[in-house]
Design a protein around this motif. Sequence first.
Motif: not given
Length: 234
Positions: A179-192, A163-169, A149-156
Motif C-alpha cells: 500500500q498504497p497501490c499507485t500507478y507507479m507501484a503497479a507498473a513497477e510490480s509487474k504483476v501479470t 474503483w480507481y476514480k473513487d480511491h485513486g489507487t 494476478c491483477c485484472g484479466l490482462n494487468n493493472y491497466t
Amino acid sequence: MGCFTFIKVMMVLFNLVIFLSGGTLLGVGIWVTVDGQSFLDIFGAISSSILQVVNVSYFLIVIGAILLVIGFLGCYGAQKESKCLLMMFFTVVLIVFIAEVAAAVVALVYTSVVRTLLTAVVTPLLKDKYGVDMSFTHIWNVTMTEVKCCGLNNYTDFNDSLWYKDHGTYPEPCCNNTQPCTYMAAAESKVTGCFNQILEEIRTHAGVVGGVAAGIAALEIAAMVVAMYLYCHL
C-alpha cells in the motif's frame, strides 16, 4: 435380450446420475445468482478457480440445464424404450461433443482470440462493478490474491474504473499487496494478468487437464454408442 436389458439398466442409472448432477449444478447456480455472498462465505477457500474469470452463476445454470436435458432424455428414453427420445439424446450429446471439440481447438490454437473475447466481456465489468458489487469484488479479490494476478490482462484493466476514480489507487494484489497501490507501484510490480496465470496453470497441469478432457470425451462417445445400440435394437 440379457445383454440388451443390462445395457438398458446401465443407461438408465448412468443418466439418472447425470440428471441429478445437472439438478444440483442448476440449484447451486440459482443460489449463487440470488445469494452469492453466502455462497462465497462458505466456499471462499476454493473460489480461485478458472470459473471466476466468467460469471460462475450463469456458467453453472447453463451446464446444469444441459445436464438436466441430457439426463432426462437418456434416462426416460431408455426406460420407456422410446426411439424418439434416444435419438434426441444422441443428437444433444453429439452437439455438445462437437461444441467441446471446437472450443478446445479455438482455445488451444487461437489463444489471442480467446483473450480478445474475454477482454471485451470482462474488462467493462471490472471497470463498472469492481468495488460496487460486493460479491463480484470479493470473487476477484480472492482470485487475484490466490492466483497472484491483477485484472484479466494487468493493472491497466482498472484504468478509468469506478474503483480507481473513487480511491485513486489500484487493488492491492496489483502491487503484491503493498500500500498504497499507485500507478507507479503497479507498473513497477509487474504483476501479470489472471488470464496469463490461469493459462500457465493449465499448461503446467496439461496432463491432468488432457486426461480429464479425454475421459469426458470417452464418456460422451460411449453414451452415443449405447444410445444408438438401444435405438437399433428397439
